[in-house]
Motif scaffolding. Structure first.
Motif, PDB file in Angstrom:
ATOM      1  N   ASP A 222      60.239  -9.931  63.429  1.00  0.00           N
ATOM      2  CA  ASP A 222      61.437 -10.684  63.816  1.00  0.00           C
ATOM      3  C   ASP A 222      62.480  -9.798  64.488  1.00  0.00           C
ATOM      4  OD1 ASP A 222      60.370 -12.996  62.746  1.00  0.00           O
ATOM      5  OD2 ASP A 222      61.483 -12.871  60.855  1.00  0.00           O
ATOM      6  N   GLY A 223      62.259  -8.489  64.457  1.00  0.00           N
ATOM      7  CA  GLY A 223      63.178  -7.585  65.133  1.00  0.00           C
ATOM      8  C   GLY A 223      64.056  -6.745  64.238  1.00  0.00           C
ATOM      9  N   TYR A 224      63.785  -6.742  62.919  1.00  0.00           N
ATOM     10  CA  TYR A 224      64.610  -5.997  61.982  1.00  0.00           C
ATOM     11  C   TYR A 224      63.939  -4.684  61.565  1.00  0.00           C
ATOM     12  CZ  TYR A 224      67.024 -10.451  61.514  1.00  0.00           C
ATOM     13  OH  TYR A 224      67.711 -11.607  61.774  1.00  0.00           O
ATOM     14  N   GLN A 225      64.750  -3.639  61.449  1.00  0.00           N
ATOM     15  CA  GLN A 225      64.316  -2.425  60.775  1.00  0.00           C
ATOM     16  C   GLN A 225      64.580  -2.618  59.283  1.00  0.00           C
ATOM     17  OE1 GLN A 225      65.826   1.171  63.363  1.00  0.00           O
ATOM     18  NE2 GLN A 225      67.245  -0.539  63.527  1.00  0.00           N
ATOM     19  N   LEU A 226      63.678  -2.144  58.442  1.00  0.00           N
ATOM     20  CA  LEU A 226      63.790  -2.349  57.009  1.00  0.00           C
ATOM     21  C   LEU A 226      63.979  -1.029  56.289  1.00  0.00           C
ATOM     22  CD1 LEU A 226      60.841  -4.868  56.488  1.00  0.00           C
ATOM     23  CD2 LEU A 226      63.205  -5.365  57.164  1.00  0.00           C
ATOM     24  N   ILE A 227      64.903  -1.010  55.349  1.00  0.00           N
ATOM     25  CA  ILE A 227      65.114   0.148  54.488  1.00  0.00           C
ATOM     26  C   ILE A 227      64.790  -0.277  53.065  1.00  0.00           C
ATOM     27  CG2 ILE A 227      66.764   1.845  53.639  1.00  0.00           C
ATOM     28  CD1 ILE A 227      68.380   1.398  56.211  1.00  0.00           C
ATOM     29  N   VAL A 228      63.785   0.346  52.466  1.00  0.00           N
ATOM     30  CA  VAL A 228      63.388   0.030  51.092  1.00  0.00           C
ATOM     31  C   VAL A 228      64.228   0.876  50.147  1.00  0.00           C
ATOM     32  CG1 VAL A 228      61.495  -0.148  49.442  1.00  0.00           C
ATOM     33  CG2 VAL A 228      61.038  -0.357  51.899  1.00  0.00           C
ATOM     34  N   ALA A 242      56.585   0.981  52.087  1.00  0.00           N
ATOM     35  CA  ALA A 242      56.942   1.287  53.470  1.00  0.00           C
ATOM     36  C   ALA A 242      55.698   1.605  54.296  1.00  0.00           C
ATOM     37  CB  ALA A 242      57.931   2.450  53.511  1.00  0.00           C
ATOM     38  N   ASP A 243      54.759   2.330  53.697  1.00  0.00           N
ATOM     39  CA  ASP A 243      53.503   2.631  54.394  1.00  0.00           C
ATOM     40  C   ASP A 243      52.714   1.355  54.663  1.00  0.00           C
ATOM     41  OD1 ASP A 243      54.054   5.322  54.408  1.00  0.00           O
ATOM     42  OD2 ASP A 243      52.834   5.782  52.642  1.00  0.00           O
ATOM     43  N   GLY A 244      52.725   0.427  53.682  1.00  0.00           N
ATOM     44  CA  GLY A 244      51.995  -0.830  53.845  1.00  0.00           C
ATOM     45  C   GLY A 244      52.578  -1.700  54.945  1.00  0.00           C
ATOM     46  N   ILE A 245      53.897  -1.711  55.046  1.00  0.00           N
ATOM     47  CA  ILE A 245      54.549  -2.510  56.094  1.00  0.00           C
ATOM     48  C   ILE A 245      54.369  -1.839  57.456  1.00  0.00           C
ATOM     49  CG2 ILE A 245      56.782  -3.366  56.927  1.00  0.00           C
ATOM     50  CD1 ILE A 245      57.586  -3.652  53.941  1.00  0.00           C
ATOM     51  N   GLY A 246      54.461  -0.516  57.472  1.00  0.00           N
ATOM     52  CA  GLY A 246      54.191   0.224  58.701  1.00  0.00           C
ATOM     53  C   GLY A 246      55.428   0.502  59.535  1.00  0.00           C
ATOM     54  N   THR A 247      55.233   0.630  60.819  1.00  0.00           N
ATOM     55  CA  THR A 247      56.312   0.989  61.752  1.00  0.00           C
ATOM     56  C   THR A 247      57.504   0.047  61.610  1.00  0.00           C
ATOM     57  OG1 THR A 247      54.683   1.832  63.330  1.00  0.00           O
ATOM     58  CG2 THR A 247      56.888   1.346  64.184  1.00  0.00           C
ATOM     59  N   GLY A 248      58.680   0.645  61.531  1.00  0.00           N
ATOM     60  CA  GLY A 248      59.902  -0.155  61.397  1.00  0.00           C
ATOM     61  C   GLY A 248      60.400  -0.266  59.981  1.00  0.00           C
ATOM     62  N   CYS A 249      59.651   0.312  59.020  1.00  0.00           N
ATOM     63  CA  CYS A 249      60.067   0.252  57.615  1.00  0.00           C
ATOM     64  C   CYS A 249      60.191   1.678  57.080  1.00  0.00           C
ATOM     65  CB  CYS A 249      59.063  -0.537  56.792  1.00  0.00           C
ATOM     66  SG  CYS A 249      59.588  -0.804  55.074  1.00  0.00           S
ATOM     67  N   ILE A 345      60.857 -16.256  53.549  1.00  0.00           N
ATOM     68  CA  ILE A 345      61.816 -15.146  53.561  1.00  0.00           C
ATOM     69  C   ILE A 345      62.399 -14.965  54.955  1.00  0.00           C
ATOM     70  CG2 ILE A 345      62.067 -12.655  53.215  1.00  0.00           C
ATOM     71  CD1 ILE A 345      59.865 -12.919  51.046  1.00  0.00           C
ATOM     72  N   SER A 346      61.561 -15.028  55.970  1.00  0.00           N
ATOM     73  CA  SER A 346      62.033 -14.915  57.350  1.00  0.00           C
ATOM     74  C   SER A 346      63.034 -16.014  57.681  1.00  0.00           C
ATOM     75  CB  SER A 346      60.837 -14.977  58.307  1.00  0.00           C
ATOM     76  OG  SER A 346      61.264 -15.062  59.649  1.00  0.00           O
ATOM     77  N   ASN A 347      62.720 -17.242  57.279  1.00  0.00           N
ATOM     78  CA  ASN A 347      63.628 -18.365  57.535  1.00  0.00           C
ATOM     79  C   ASN A 347      64.969 -18.183  56.826  1.00  0.00           C
ATOM     80  OD1 ASN A 347      61.672 -19.574  59.086  1.00  0.00           O
ATOM     81  ND2 ASN A 347      61.017 -21.008  57.495  1.00  0.00           N
ATOM     82  N   ALA A 348      64.908 -17.660  55.585  1.00  0.00           N
ATOM     83  CA  ALA A 348      66.141 -17.453  54.830  1.00  0.00           C
ATOM     84  C   ALA A 348      67.020 -16.395  55.490  1.00  0.00           C
ATOM     85  CB  ALA A 348      65.805 -17.047  53.398  1.00  0.00           C
ATOM     86  N   VAL A 349      66.398 -15.316  55.951  1.00  0.00           N
ATOM     87  CA  VAL A 349      67.150 -14.267  56.642  1.00  0.00           C
ATOM     88  C   VAL A 349      67.782 -14.826  57.910  1.00  0.00           C
ATOM     89  CG1 VAL A 349      66.929 -12.087  57.904  1.00  0.00           C
ATOM     90  CG2 VAL A 349      65.817 -12.353  55.673  1.00  0.00           C
TER      91      VAL A 349
END
Length: 376
Positions: A222-228, A242-249, A345-349
């Motif tokens: 969706d275009g978001y960078q994620l910080i766990v 973060a490894d499971g989600i991959g690039t951008g997390c 979750i995407s819709n809620a965000v």
């Protein structure tokens, strides 16, 4: 119940950080209404957040044996804390509880210390143990949000406040160093980003790892960078996610002490979290939050902040043996609720950050800032 002369008040909230944050408006009401000095007796788990609650003048720490805590104290510590309470000559004590807790063991601390006025909810008549007794109608007649429950308790002795928002003092001078640390992880703060917080204090509140991965990938798409985020003890899990989600997390678990973490949450555009203390931090600093909400305590949703609650059922074998909670499970959570998926979750965000793009219906059966809901 005239407490106008009570200038030295003990508040007892022996639970976790999120519980204490929700009691903040009620504690503030006591302080402002009576011009009182407030001493808080709380757990070691909640101690850290008290530094950001200016309504609290002094903190006593004791992990009571009738509340789940990390440490088990011996009987000597029990008598020591009673002696400490007695030496401080309190005019009154207020015991804050959730509706599934019995207040009488906690009230006994103040009673044995000779505190003259003791206020608490109680389901049965406590007689002299709690001499400012408010009969507890929850959860059998209604369920209130925890903030409202606590405010109504202190209102019984004449303590009121105009501003009932959650509040934490945030040191914004910390932000430059925090943002620099985030940037070093690879996050571009000039582009969309948000926090995800998967860690829980109870396994029954866990959102499945594989669904976190799916949701994270969807949010990155969706275009978001994620910080766990998470505690140092959750560092390995956060890195794995973060490894499971991959690039951008990016994993930031263990990087920030509590005061910096609160500042990070304040500056975050949005938080996605399970129902834990972090959602109450978000509410106290005004950050929108999407909550993956295990159906445990319906009265602990985010208070007066933009939010979407995505509930999911707790497996039968993991549900509480507490009969009061069991009653709520049978009455309020009697129908199966599917696990929220990546699309939910995407819709809620999207709804919270771009509300004109996608309206989201509120989740049924979850109290918000309204006075209460029927439980039967």
């Amino acid at each position: 119940m005239n407490w106008q002369g009570c200038k030295n008040i003990l508040c007892i909230r022996p639970d976790n950080m999120g519980d204490l944050i929700m009691s903040g408006p009620a504690i503030r009401a006591l302080k402002k209404s009576f011009g009182a000095r407030i001493t808080l007796l709380t757990s070691i788990m909640a101690k850290g957040i008290t530094l950001m609650m200016p309504e609290i003048d002094e903190v006593m720490v004791y992990d009571v044996p009738w509340v789940k805590t990390a440490e088990i104290e011996d009987t000597k510590a029990f008598y020591d804390v009673i002696a400490d309470i007695k030496n401080k000559n309190f005019d009154a004590a207020v015991v804050f509880t959730v509706y599934s807790q019995n207040p009488q063991p906690t009230a006994m601390l103040a009673y044995l210390a000779g505190v003259p006025q003791i206020l608490a909810y109680c389901r049965e008549n406590p007689y002299q143990l709690i001499n400012n007794w408010v009969p507890d109608k929850e959860p059998y007649e209604l369920i209130k949000h925890q903030v409202k429950r606590d405010l109504d308790l202190v209102a019984a002795v004449g303590a009121y406040i105009d501003d009932d928002n959650l509040s934490l003092d945030v040191d914004n001078d910390l932000w430059p160093a925090i943002s620099n640390r985030i940037s070093k992880l690879g996050v571009d703060l000039a582009k969309p980003w948000l926090l995800i917080h998967p860690g829980v204090s109870e396994s029954k509140r866990e959102y499945p790892f594989e669904l976190w991965v799916e949701a994270g990938k969807r949010l990155v798409n969706d275009g978001y960078q994620l910080i766990v985020t998470g505690a140092a003890s959750e560092k390995q899990f956060a890195e794995h996610l973060a490894d499971g989600i991959g690039t951008g997390c990016y994993s930031a678990a263990g990087l920030f002490p509590l005061n910096e973490f609160v500042c990070l949450v304040k500056h975050s555009p949005l938080l996605v979290s399970v129902n834990t203390g972090t959602i109450h931090i978000a509410a106290a600093v005004g950050t929108p939050v999407v909550v993956l909400y295990a159906q445990t305590n319906p009265q602990h949703t985010p208070w007066k902040v933009p939010h979407v609650v995505l509930p999911f059922a707790v497996p039968v074998q993991m549900r509480s043996r507490n009969e009061v909670i069991g009653y709520v499970d049978r009455k309020l959570y009697d129908r199966p609720v599917p696990m929220p998926n990546a699309g939910d979750i995407s819709n809620a965000v999207t709804h919270l950050l771009n509300p004109q793009d996608l309206p989201v219906q509120p989740s049924p059966g979850i109290p918000d800032e309204n006075p209460g809901i029927a439980a039967s």
